[in-house]
Design a protein around this motif. Structure first.
Motif, short mmCIF file in Angstrom:
data_model
loop_
_atom_site.label_atom_id
_atom_site.label_comp_id
_atom_site.label_asym_id
_atom_site.label_seq_id
_atom_site.Cartn_x
_atom_site.Cartn_y
_atom_site.Cartn_z
N ALA A 1 0.87 -1.18 0.00
CA ALA A 1 0.00 0.00 0.00
C ALA A 1 0.90 1.22 0.00
CB ALA A 1 -0.90 0.00 1.23
N GLU A 2 0.73 2.08 -0.98
CA GLU A 2 1.64 3.22 -1.13
C GLU A 2 0.87 4.47 -1.52
OE1 GLU A 2 4.16 1.41 -3.98
OE2 GLU A 2 2.93 2.03 -5.69
N ARG A 3 1.48 5.62 -1.23
CA ARG A 3 0.85 6.89 -1.53
C ARG A 3 1.35 7.42 -2.87
NH1 ARG A 3 0.98 10.97 2.55
NH2 ARG A 3 2.98 11.47 1.59
N TRP A 4 0.46 8.02 -3.60
CA TRP A 4 0.83 8.74 -4.82
C TRP A 4 0.15 10.09 -4.78
CZ3 TRP A 4 4.04 7.10 -8.84
CH2 TRP A 4 4.49 5.77 -8.76
N ARG A 5 0.73 11.05 -5.46
CA ARG A 5 0.07 12.34 -5.60
C ARG A 5 -0.08 12.64 -7.09
NH1 ARG A 5 2.02 18.48 -5.00
NH2 ARG A 5 -0.06 19.39 -4.86
N ARG B 1 -4.18 15.81 -5.77
CA ARG B 1 -4.59 15.09 -4.57
C ARG B 1 -3.68 13.92 -4.26
NH1 ARG B 1 -10.11 16.54 -3.61
NH2 ARG B 1 -9.92 15.35 -1.69
N PHE B 2 -3.48 13.70 -2.97
CA PHE B 2 -2.83 12.47 -2.52
C PHE B 2 -3.88 11.37 -2.45
CE2 PHE B 2 0.33 15.44 -1.12
CZ PHE B 2 1.52 14.72 -1.12
N PHE B 3 -3.45 10.15 -2.75
CA PHE B 3 -4.34 9.00 -2.58
C PHE B 3 -3.48 7.77 -2.40
CE2 PHE B 3 -3.63 7.23 -6.79
CZ PHE B 3 -3.19 8.33 -7.50
N ASN B 4 -4.13 6.65 -2.14
CA ASN B 4 -3.41 5.40 -1.88
C ASN B 4 -3.63 4.41 -3.01
OD1 ASN B 4 -2.53 6.35 0.62
ND2 ASN B 4 -4.37 5.58 1.65
#
Lengths: 104, 987
Positions: A69-73, A80-83
């Motif tokens: 599970a990682e964050r991307w923008r 927006r940031f999301f996972n």
């Protein structure tokens, strides 16, 4: 730590993932910035957290071969940031979901 | 007439036109439709290269992209020169200039061939063992010699004159390979209405059908069927056919990299046209129809010029109308080599024999050869060949043993069967499955939305190939095929030859000069993994990535290790499938377009004044403004004097700017910056420090409170994007309850700093709607007003230690306001100054530059800013980290100090280390390092800032900075050199 590596928007020829932004839909990786492991919780009251736990929070990250599970923008899109749930071996993305939602 | 080996009819070349070309300075002729290789063969030229390590004479081995020997440099001049091209893929054009590689002085007489005489001393791994002593000789002697001796082509010395294009594309079906399977797939997909891209590396689509005179497809001769298929495809508007296009890489999520050659085939005569185009294709479905590659047989001296793959020889005959020789010996473990023998026989080439490793070869092709009276040697092998610059003969021996028979020939054609091209499929991380009847790895379960069709999937009959293509394209066509050969049979490994294995060399990897014996040696040395054997022997590590050698290497390893091939496994296939020139990847991003260049609104004024610019991230910043014959030091000294004694003007537009707005703006800044913001009144400024969560300084800048709910935040020039991203991150993910908006305004404002004792006199006359007197507007305050008629945010702030203003105006008005200020300042001698002077002035005051005095391991206390921390705040980013016991335990942290050299004229090197005793043995104990160092005009001497262990407690100590030209003694002083009381700020 939540620093994103600086990325130049023009040199995108190595970027190849197709990333489903939960707000905008599928977009090429060139539009995104990586944000590190997701669900690393910053305590609401850091003073109440002991040194060991805070050190874990600061420096310790998973490095799995498989689901991650990682964050991307969506840096060059909605911002927006999301996972994202991505398999680090196959690169296949199984899910993307908003900040605050739980890992599907 | 030239071209003595050209047939008068047949093939796909245009005999009505003759093209002239040169190879190593000698002129030859060919025809449109030729490759450089086919044209050389038509002229009887087989010797085209020298091998990598032993400098053995080498000839053209193949007719395609797998060619390991015929590597040439092509181009009319250095600016259009490309080395290491495969002559088998270079299309002939009039005036083509080419040269061979890795030989000196010539192909015929090559001094490097001495390596071949002493080959016993150069086994695999020899240089790991041989060049160990003396140690220095490796870099000074051995390595340069080896690099000179063992090499590929030369690099051009001038810049590439070509330009390159890049394109993104999307399609429903991408078909790689336009042979029968690829065409059938594209036809089937096009019928469903799908958007199709069909790419192929050759000059025209068709693949194996381009050399197929016998087979019939749906009642048409293969060439006619091909023509009809292309007409049919051209009628679909949503089908794109890309010839001369290599699918070089398979990336995640069905992104395929294509390299399309656009002008190489006509000689790159027009530099205004792109030479090539890099395609990044996102396909819903990929069909890999990449075909199969014929394997060489590994037998003693199997590398002489004139030794070719059997199918390649047939292609030269059928497609190019070229006889590869006059007397051919065929060595095979596969039926199709019989077809080659029959075709050559019909074309007038004598067949010296067909040596078949198999005892029981049968089938229609074998029968036909026997019927035609061709001498067949079943269950036989070739024990050796002779001929120096061209094969002249070979020794045939029965596998069972017994005496050999020497036959003469001028070409030796071999076939070990076919290896399916699974490269792209494997790059996509699809699993490979070993098929023991075919001795081949075949595509198994895919990892992406892709399928493999045709001989790339191990299929052998033309009908199966076509039908698999149709199925992969989403159709259900069933093709009627007649008269097609079946490519059955094969062999992997080294063939038996009944000789002393120590005295022969049977080449496995032609390009890297790896022999069968080298692989056995690697196993004897203890290598077990196929990846280790690869690296020890370099088998498969050349630019052809072992297309010809990998399966034979496994065939050699299997009996020695006593393991089946699948248990040994295969090496990893990597992109690019065949080499792609760097220019394709650079694309448009070269020269001025390499990176965007950011210029301020005042840039054009500075340029007109002759400013010298420096790069700060992507910005161009004026570094200094030389007058007359001034050098940098003189100009900077003059600019510094002007600011300290009169007034200077500086373009600070590159500072990052973020507008932080909302009911919770102050609370947000409280949580982000170390400082307290709640009590900062509207109209006031504060210098803010930003940490990372680990407690280290990451950015700084002056922040102005415009109103209760609006802040004007400035950041460092290089940190603007990083800080905005960090703020967005915390706002979106950690503090989503805060009602705050962030907007980058870096490009919206031009920022003009007017600094010096006379600054107010210069600014005052242009101000409307504000009182900027010392009483009304003290240091660290701000006001919204009009300046030179333009709405402005006027900050009273100083990065010089003098009375100063920073004027923020809309960027479009930046230059106009600047020029008005210059005019207003003329009576006071206003002097534009650049970043170098800015650095000196701030260093004199001990003001830090983030990234110069800090390096990501510096806390606020380290640089003397602990007092700025808002003590009452429960939390801010980095606060908890700073409270860790690990920090408290460090009593010896580096702290910001000033250094003064004993010699006032000595300006230290930035980055130089500081030690207590320069006589101590190396490695010395380092106490810290110099972060900033300048000549200070105001002090009339050099000054330096440094980070020094326990530095503040060392004030007054004398330490040393060891430099190349001696040790400089320095005294530790306060980091504030000029006006330590700060009275000048209040002017």
């Amino acid at each position: 730590m939540k620093l994103l590596p600086p990325r130049s928007p023009i040199k995108g020829s190595q970027e190849m993932l197709l990333i489903p932004c939960p707000y905008c839909g599928n977009r090429p990786e060139i539009e995104f910035a990586y944000g590190g492991e997701a669900h690393v919780v910053r305590a609401a009251a850091p003073r109440t957290v002991d040194d060991t736990a805070w050190t874990e929070f600061l420096y310790f990250r998973k490095n799995p071969r498989g689901d991650h599970a990682e964050r991307w923008r969506h840096a060059y899109g909605c911002g927006r940031f999301f996972n994202v749930k991505r398999n680090t071996y196959t690169d296949q993305i199984e899910a993307s979901y908003r900040i605050g939602e739980t890992l599907p | 007439m030239t071209q003595p080996y050209r047939l008068s009819t047949g093939g796909r070349i245009d005999r009505s036109r003759t093209l002239t070309f040169s190879f190593d300075g000698k002129h030859y002729t060919g025809h449109p439709g030729d490759t450089l290789a086919s044209a050389l063969l038509a002229n009887g030229v087989h010797l085209v290269g020298r091998s990598f390590k032993y400098h053995r004479p080498r000839g053209i081995l193949t007719a395609g992209g797998e060619e390991p020997n015929a590597l040439v440099g092509v181009g009319r001049d250095d600016a259009h020169f490309t080395p290491n091209l495969r002559a088998t893929q270079v299309e002939l054009y009039d005036g083509l200039t080419s040269e061979s590689q890795n030989r000196s002085p010539s192909l015929m007489r090559d001094y490097g061939a001495v390596n071949d005489v002493f080959w016993r001393f150069f086994p695999a791994g020899f240089y790991y063992k041989t060049f160990m002593w003396p140690r220095k000789a490796w870099t000074k002697f051995f390595e340069p010699r080896i690099r000179e001796m063992a090499g590929l082509g030369r690099s051009p010395k001038t810049a590439d004159a070509a330009r390159y294009a890049q394109r993104f594309a999307h399609c429903d079906v991408l078909v790689v390979g336009a042979g029968p399977a690829g065409l059938a797939a594209a036809l089937a997909a096009a019928k469903t209405g799908a958007r199709v891209i069909l790419c192929d590396e050759q000059s025209e689509p068709g693949g194996s059908l381009l050399a197929e005179p016998e087979a019939m497809i749906d009642g048409l001769a293969a060439a006619e069927w091909l023509k009809a298929a292309l007409v049919q495809l051209a009628a679909y508007p949503q089908v794109k056919i890309l010839p001369r296009t290599i699918a070089f890489g398979y990336f995640p999520h069905n992104m395929i990299g294509l390299a399309q050659s656009l002008t190489d085939h006509d000689g790159e005569w027009d530099d205004s046209k792109p030479r090539g185009r890099l395609w990044q294709v996102r396909a819903k479905q990929v069909v890999i129809a990449a075909g199969a590659i014929e394997r060489p047989l590994v037998f003693p001296d199997n590398d002489r010029p004139g030794i070719m793959l059997a199918e390649a020889a047939r292609i030269y005959l059928e497609r190019y109308g070229v006889l590869p020789g006059r007397r051919a010996l065929v060595f095979t473990a596969n039926d199709v080599a019989y077809r080659t023998a029959l075709a050559l026989h019909r074309a007038g080439c004598a067949i010296a024999g067909i040596v078949d490793l198999r005892p029981d070869a049968g089938g229609p092709l074998v029968t036909a050869a026997q019927k035609a009276g061709l001498p067949v040697f079943p269950a036989s092998t070739i024990a050796g060949t002779d001929g120096r610059l061209r094969v002249t003969g070979a020794t045939i021996k029965p596998i069972a043993g017994g005496s050999g028979q020497h036959v003469s020939c001028d070409v030796l054609l071999m076939s070990g069967g076919f290896t399916p091209s699974v490269h792209l499929f494997s790059q996509s991380r699809g699993k490979l499955v070993f098929d023991s009847t075919l001795d081949a790895f075949l595509p198994g379960a895919p990892a992406e939305a892709c399928s493999v069709a045709g001989s790339a999937a191990g299929l052998q009959s033309l009908k199966e190939v076509l039908d698999s293509g149709a199925a992969a394209g989403g159709g259900a066509a069933s093709y009627q095929v007649a008269n097609a050969p079946l490519a059955q049979g094969g062999f992997i490994g080294a063939v038996p030859y009944h000789g002393d294995p120590g005295s022969v060399r049977a080449f496995l990897d032609y390009q890297n000069d790896v022999t069968a014996k080298d692989v056995v040696l690697a196993l004897r040395e203890g290598m077990r993994s196929v990846e280790h054997v690869k690296r020890f022997t370099t088998n498969g590590m050349a630019t052809d990535q072992g297309k010809l050698s990998n399966m034979n290497a496994l065939g050699i390893m299997a009996p020695v290790l006593n393991k089946p091939v699948p248990a040994i496994g295969t090496t990893t296939f990597r992109m690019p499938y065949t080499p792609v020139p760097f220019g394709y990847f650079g694309g448009y991003a070269r020269g001025e377009l390499f990176e965007p260049e950011r210029r301020t609104a005042i840039h054009s004024w500075a340029a007109a004044q002759g400013a010298v610019f420096e790069d700060v991230s992507l910005w161009k910043r004026a570094r200094y403004f030389p007058r007359g014959t001034e050098d940098m030091r003189q100009a900077v000294a003059r600019e510094c004097r002007a600011v300290r004694n009169g007034v200077g003007i500086f373009d600070a537009s590159t500072l990052g700017k973020i507008e932080v707005v909302g009911p919770d703006a102050a609370e947000f800044l409280n949580r982000m910056y170390i400082n307290a913001w709640t009590k900062l009144q509207p109209g006031k400024l504060r210098y803010g420090i930003l940490l990372r969560e680990d407690g280290f300084v990451i950015d700084d800048g002056v922040i102005g409170r415009i109103s209760d709910t609006r802040f004007h935040v400035t950041t460092t020039t290089g940190g603007a994007a990083r800080v905005l991203t960090m703020m967005e991150d915390y706002l979106q993910t950690e503090f989503p309850e805060l009602d705050v908006w962030l907007t980058s305004t870096t490009e919206q404002y031009a920022v003009i700093a007017v600094q010096g004792p006379m600054a107010r006199e210069v600014v005052q006359p242009l101000v409307e709607g504000a009182d900027i007197s010392a009483e009304a507007m003290p240091h660290m305050s701000m006001v919204e007003c009009r300046i030179a008629g333009v709405p402005a945010r006027l900050f009273r702030v100083s990065f010089t230690g003098e009375l100063g203003f920073e004027i923020n105006v809309p960027a479009d008005y930046g230059r106009a306001v600047w020029e008005d200020l210059m005019e207003s300042g003329r009576p006071y001698g206003i002097t534009p100054y650049g970043t170098e002077t800015m650095h000196v002035l701030r260093a004199e005051k001990g003001y830090i530059i983030v990234g110069q005095e800090t390096d990501g391991t510096v806390t606020p206390d380290d640089v003397g800013y602990a007092g700025m921390i808002g003590k009452a705040k429960p939390d801010f980013v980095g606060k908890r980290a700073l409270a860790r016991a690990a920090f408290a335990a460090q009593t010896n942290r580096k702290q910001l100090v000033g250094l003064l050299t004993d010699d006032p004229a000595h300006v230290l090197e930035e980055g130089a280390h500081i030690v207590a005793d320069p006589a101590q043995p190396k490695p010395m104990t380092m106490l810290g390092h110099v972060t900033s160092s300048y000549w200070s005009d105001a002090l009339g001497r050099s000054i330096a800032l440094a980070l020094l262990r326990d530095g503040r407690a060392r004030t007054g100590e004398q330490l040393y900075v060891p430099l190349e030209n001696g040790n400089a003694r320095v005294t530790v002083v306060s980091s504030v050199f000029y006006d330590p009381e700060g009275v000048r700020l209040n002017g």
